[in-house]
Design a protein around this motif. Structure first.
Motif, mmCIF file in Angstrom:
data_model
loop_
_atom_site.group_PDB
_atom_site.id
_atom_site.type_symbol
_atom_site.label_atom_id
_atom_site.label_comp_id
_atom_site.label_asym_id
_atom_site.label_seq_id
_atom_site.Cartn_x
_atom_site.Cartn_y
_atom_site.Cartn_z
ATOM 1 N N PRO A 107 0.789 -1.240 0.000
ATOM 2 C CA PRO A 107 0.000 0.000 0.000
ATOM 3 C C PRO A 107 0.819 1.288 0.000
ATOM 4 O O PRO A 107 0.517 2.190 -0.780
ATOM 5 C CB PRO A 107 -0.857 -0.132 1.264
ATOM 6 C CG PRO A 107 -0.997 -1.602 1.462
ATOM 7 C CD PRO A 107 0.320 -2.188 1.010
ATOM 8 N N PRO A 108 1.869 1.449 0.837
ATOM 9 C CA PRO A 108 2.608 2.716 0.775
ATOM 10 C C PRO A 108 3.256 2.966 -0.584
ATOM 11 O O PRO A 108 3.278 4.097 -1.070
ATOM 12 C CB PRO A 108 3.659 2.577 1.880
ATOM 13 C CG PRO A 108 3.073 1.588 2.837
ATOM 14 C CD PRO A 108 2.311 0.627 1.967
ATOM 15 N N ALA A 109 3.758 1.918 -1.210
ATOM 16 C CA ALA A 109 4.364 2.085 -2.539
ATOM 17 C C ALA A 109 3.302 2.482 -3.561
ATOM 18 O O ALA A 109 3.562 3.305 -4.449
ATOM 19 C CB ALA A 109 5.073 0.804 -2.966
ATOM 20 N N ALA A 110 2.128 1.901 -3.463
ATOM 21 C CA ALA A 110 1.041 2.259 -4.382
ATOM 22 C C ALA A 110 0.665 3.724 -4.202
ATOM 23 O O ALA A 110 0.489 4.461 -5.181
ATOM 24 C CB ALA A 110 -0.165 1.361 -4.155
ATOM 25 N N ALA A 111 0.552 4.175 -2.946
ATOM 26 C CA ALA A 111 0.210 5.572 -2.691
ATOM 27 C C ALA A 111 1.288 6.502 -3.247
ATOM 28 O O ALA A 111 0.979 7.559 -3.814
ATOM 29 C CB ALA A 111 0.014 5.807 -1.197
ATOM 30 N N ALA A 112 2.543 6.117 -3.123
ATOM 31 C CA ALA A 112 3.639 6.928 -3.664
ATOM 32 C C ALA A 112 3.567 6.986 -5.188
ATOM 33 O O ALA A 112 3.800 8.043 -5.792
ATOM 34 C CB ALA A 112 4.978 6.368 -3.207
ATOM 35 N N THR A 113 3.243 5.866 -5.795
ATOM 36 C CA THR A 113 3.093 5.830 -7.257
ATOM 37 C C THR A 113 1.948 6.731 -7.690
ATOM 38 O O THR A 113 2.080 7.502 -8.653
ATOM 39 C CB THR A 113 2.849 4.388 -7.741
ATOM 40 O OG1 THR A 113 3.965 3.581 -7.343
ATOM 41 C CG2 THR A 113 2.674 4.323 -9.241
ATOM 42 N N TYR A 114 0.831 6.668 -6.979
ATOM 43 C CA TYR A 114 -0.310 7.527 -7.296
ATOM 44 C C TYR A 114 0.071 8.996 -7.150
ATOM 45 O O TYR A 114 -0.298 9.832 -7.981
ATOM 46 C CB TYR A 114 -1.496 7.208 -6.401
ATOM 47 C CG TYR A 114 -2.111 5.848 -6.605
ATOM 48 C CD1 TYR A 114 -2.083 5.208 -7.838
ATOM 49 C CD2 TYR A 114 -2.732 5.183 -5.553
ATOM 50 C CE1 TYR A 114 -2.656 3.963 -8.026
ATOM 51 C CE2 TYR A 114 -3.303 3.925 -5.730
ATOM 52 C CZ TYR A 114 -3.263 3.327 -6.963
ATOM 53 O OH TYR A 114 -3.834 2.095 -7.137
ATOM 54 N N ALA A 115 0.818 9.337 -6.091
ATOM 55 C CA ALA A 115 1.233 10.728 -5.880
ATOM 56 C C ALA A 115 2.106 11.212 -7.031
ATOM 57 O O ALA A 115 1.983 12.363 -7.473
ATOM 58 C CB ALA A 115 1.962 10.862 -4.547
ATOM 59 N N LEU A 116 2.971 10.359 -7.516
ATOM 60 C CA LEU A 116 3.822 10.717 -8.652
ATOM 61 C C LEU A 116 2.975 10.987 -9.899
ATOM 62 O O LEU A 116 3.197 11.976 -10.612
ATOM 63 C CB LEU A 116 4.834 9.600 -8.929
ATOM 64 C CG LEU A 116 5.786 9.822 -10.099
ATOM 65 C CD1 LEU A 116 6.668 11.039 -9.846
ATOM 66 C CD2 LEU A 116 6.627 8.580 -10.332
ATOM 67 N N ILE A 117 1.999 10.137 -10.147
ATOM 68 C CA ILE A 117 1.116 10.330 -11.302
ATOM 69 C C ILE A 117 0.368 11.651 -11.179
ATOM 70 O O ILE A 117 0.269 12.422 -12.135
ATOM 71 C CB ILE A 117 0.127 9.146 -11.443
ATOM 72 C CG1 ILE A 117 0.892 7.873 -11.823
ATOM 73 C CG2 ILE A 117 -0.962 9.470 -12.466
ATOM 74 C CD1 ILE A 117 0.051 6.610 -11.734
ATOM 75 N N VAL A 118 -0.145 11.932 -9.984
ATOM 76 C CA VAL A 118 -0.898 13.171 -9.767
ATOM 77 C C VAL A 118 -0.006 14.384 -9.995
ATOM 78 O O VAL A 118 -0.408 15.353 -10.659
ATOM 79 C CB VAL A 118 -1.521 13.188 -8.356
ATOM 80 C CG1 VAL A 118 -2.094 14.555 -8.019
ATOM 81 C CG2 VAL A 118 -2.612 12.119 -8.246
#
Length: 144
Positions: free
Chosen positions: A3-14
């Motif tokens: 989950p933390p890696a997924a959230a970081a990936t989402y933040a990068l996309i945003v």
């Protein structure tokens, strides 16, 4: 993916999408999905304030998903933000009027904050849709 890696990936996309000169509809939808999913991830991680931040941002982009409104309501309850919880539940119910779990949550919240007229209306709607609902029957017995 954790989950933390997924959230970081989402933040990068945003952040990359925000840098685009003219985001497309597809990119706006992708940003919405990243924000709403990040909100759900932070909810699962027990970080309600971060969850509220991401869910709220997602709902500013697209307020049409009652499940995201419900998630926001749940996180608001965890941090004692009753007005936000009520607003989110009312929006969720407006989008999905016959949904008994949403109506029940709204009725319970209204009962707990002492808003008897609105509680009665929400409880009556639950009982109209599902007359055997024990929670709504209990609320009706105690609030009317």
């Amino acid at each position: 993916q954790d989950p933390p890696a997924a959230a970081a990936t989402y933040a990068l996309i945003v952040s990359r999408a925000a840098a685009l000169p003219a985001p497309t509809e597809l990119m706006r939808r992708l940003v919405y999905l990243c924000e709403s999913n990040s909100g759900l991830i932070y909810a699962d991680l027990g970080e309600p304030e971060k969850s509220i931040q991401y869910l709220s941002s997602a709902l500013e982009r697209d307020p049409s998903d009652p499940l995201v409104w419900k998630a926001l309501a749940d996180e608001a309850q965890k941090v004692g933000r009753g007005a936000l919880r009520r607003h989110a539940l009312e929006r969720a119910v407006a989008l999905h009027p016959g949904n008994v779990p949403l109506l029940r949550d709204l009725a319970l919240h209204l009962y707990h904050i002492g808003d008897v007229p609105h509680c009665e209306a929400a409880t009556a709607e639950v009982l109209r849709v599902l007359p055997s609902d024990a929670t709504a029957q209990s609320i009706a017995a105690h609030s009317y």
